[in-house]
Write an enzyme that holds these catalytic residues in place. Structure first.
Site, PDB file in Angstrom:
ATOM      1  N   HIS A 102       0.841  -1.203   0.000  1.00  0.00           N
ATOM      2  CA  HIS A 102       0.000   0.000   0.000  1.00  0.00           C
ATOM      3  C   HIS A 102       0.870   1.244   0.000  1.00  0.00           C
ATOM      4  O   HIS A 102       1.996   1.240   0.504  1.00  0.00           O
ATOM      5  CB  HIS A 102      -0.959   0.019   1.193  1.00  0.00           C
ATOM      6  CG  HIS A 102      -0.281  -0.127   2.523  1.00  0.00           C
ATOM      7  ND1 HIS A 102       0.104  -1.349   3.027  1.00  0.00           N
ATOM      8  CD2 HIS A 102       0.074   0.780   3.452  1.00  0.00           C
ATOM      9  CE1 HIS A 102       0.663  -1.187   4.202  1.00  0.00           C
ATOM     10  NE2 HIS A 102       0.675   0.112   4.489  1.00  0.00           N
ATOM     11  N   HIS A 104       0.745   5.293   1.123  1.00  0.00           N
ATOM     12  CA  HIS A 104       0.074   6.337   1.904  1.00  0.00           C
ATOM     13  C   HIS A 104       0.120   7.645   1.111  1.00  0.00           C
ATOM     14  O   HIS A 104       1.184   8.019   0.584  1.00  0.00           O
ATOM     15  CB  HIS A 104       0.814   6.593   3.222  1.00  0.00           C
ATOM     16  CG  HIS A 104       0.848   5.435   4.159  1.00  0.00           C
ATOM     17  ND1 HIS A 104       0.035   5.350   5.262  1.00  0.00           N
ATOM     18  CD2 HIS A 104       1.618   4.305   4.182  1.00  0.00           C
ATOM     19  CE1 HIS A 104       0.296   4.235   5.928  1.00  0.00           C
ATOM     20  NE2 HIS A 104       1.266   3.584   5.290  1.00  0.00           N
TER      21      HIS A 104
HETATM   22  P1  AMP Z   1       1.768   0.514   7.375  1.00  0.00           P
HETATM   23  O1  AMP Z   1       2.456   0.728   8.681  1.00  0.00           O
HETATM   24  O2  AMP Z   1       2.391   1.240   6.233  1.00  0.00           O
HETATM   25  O3  AMP Z   1       1.582  -0.959   7.128  1.00  0.00           O
HETATM   26  O4  AMP Z   1       0.376   1.215   7.536  1.00  0.00           O
HETATM   27  C1  AMP Z   1      -0.861   0.573   7.630  1.00  0.00           C
HETATM   28  C2  AMP Z   1      -1.894   1.653   7.677  1.00  0.00           C
HETATM   29  O5  AMP Z   1      -3.160   1.059   7.601  1.00  0.00           O
HETATM   30  C3  AMP Z   1      -1.870   2.524   8.944  1.00  0.00           C
HETATM   31  O6  AMP Z   1      -1.715   3.882   8.586  1.00  0.00           O
HETATM   32  C4  AMP Z   1      -3.228   2.247   9.591  1.00  0.00           C
HETATM   33  O7  AMP Z   1      -3.771   3.398  10.189  1.00  0.00           O
HETATM   34  C5  AMP Z   1      -4.042   1.787   8.414  1.00  0.00           C
HETATM   35  N1  AMP Z   1      -5.149   0.885   8.693  1.00  0.00           N
HETATM   36  C6  AMP Z   1      -5.148  -0.175   9.514  1.00  0.00           C
HETATM   37  N2  AMP Z   1      -6.340  -0.795   9.473  1.00  0.00           N
HETATM   38  C7  AMP Z   1      -7.093  -0.126   8.575  1.00  0.00           C
HETATM   39  C8  AMP Z   1      -8.433  -0.280   8.082  1.00  0.00           C
HETATM   40  N3  AMP Z   1      -9.225  -1.259   8.498  1.00  0.00           N
HETATM   41  N4  AMP Z   1      -8.878   0.625   7.167  1.00  0.00           N
HETATM   42  C9  AMP Z   1      -8.084   1.630   6.747  1.00  0.00           C
HETATM   43  N5  AMP Z   1      -6.826   1.820   7.181  1.00  0.00           N
HETATM   44  C10 AMP Z   1      -6.336   0.962   8.076  1.00  0.00           C
END
Ligand code: AMP
Length: 140
Positions: A102, A104
């Site tokens: 993903h 951001h």
């Molecule tokens: P990462 O540390 O790059 O893996 O970031 C994962 C991101 O996913 C974080 O910014 C979380 O806030 C976000 N996140 C976790 N669960 C969900 C969800 N159910 N829907 C949307 N975002 C999420």
């Protein structure tokens, strides 16, 4: 490490849990981050599974990056941002917490620092309103 389809973004892709969707096509989904580091923080994910950028097929990357650009421009307009930070983390040591690739997209403002990564959960009404702003900007 191999891909594990029990991760939360795989569940979103399968429709098992909801998200505040802002964009979808055959290859890509984008939705609001539930713990935004700045208002309008959203995530862009390819539908093709990979754990992160390290194991992603280059063909997947070539499809997702133009959508990252599209959503970055939409978020900049929707939230009247001064700039956009795009981040992407690979493996726990780098800050990754969800193991489906993903990107951001985080609106930024002159002099304003970001809230913590995976900090506080945002109200769903706020997330829905922010998702609508992005959808409207995409449609404009
Ligand atoms: P990462 O540390 O790059 O893996 O970031 C994962 C991101 O996913 C974080 O910014 C979380 O806030 C976000 N996140 C976790 N669960 C969900 C969800 N159910 N829907 C949307 N975002 C999420």
């Amino acid at each position: 490490m191999s891909y594990d389809d029990s991760n939360i973004f795989a569940k979103i892709l399968r429709g098992e849990i909801p998200c505040h969707r802002v964009y979808e096509d055959a290859d890509t989904l984008a939705f609001m981050d539930v713990m935004p580091q700045s208002p309008g923080h959203l995530l862009v994910i390819p539908k093709t599974p990979s754990r992160n950028i390290l194991d992603a097929d280059p063909a997947t990357l070539s499809k997702v990056i133009p959508i990252v650009q599209k959503l970055a421009n939409a978020a900049k307009e929707a939230f009247d941002a001064d700039g956009i930070t795009v981040t992407q983390f690979n493996e726990p040591a780098a800050g990754q917490t969800v193991y489906h690739l993903h990107f951001h997209i985080i609106p930024r403002y002159e002099g304003a620092s970001l809230k913590p990564h995976t900090g506080q959960m945002e109200d769903h009404g706020v997330l829905a309103a922010n998702a609508k702003k992005v959808v409207d900007a995409l449609g404009a």
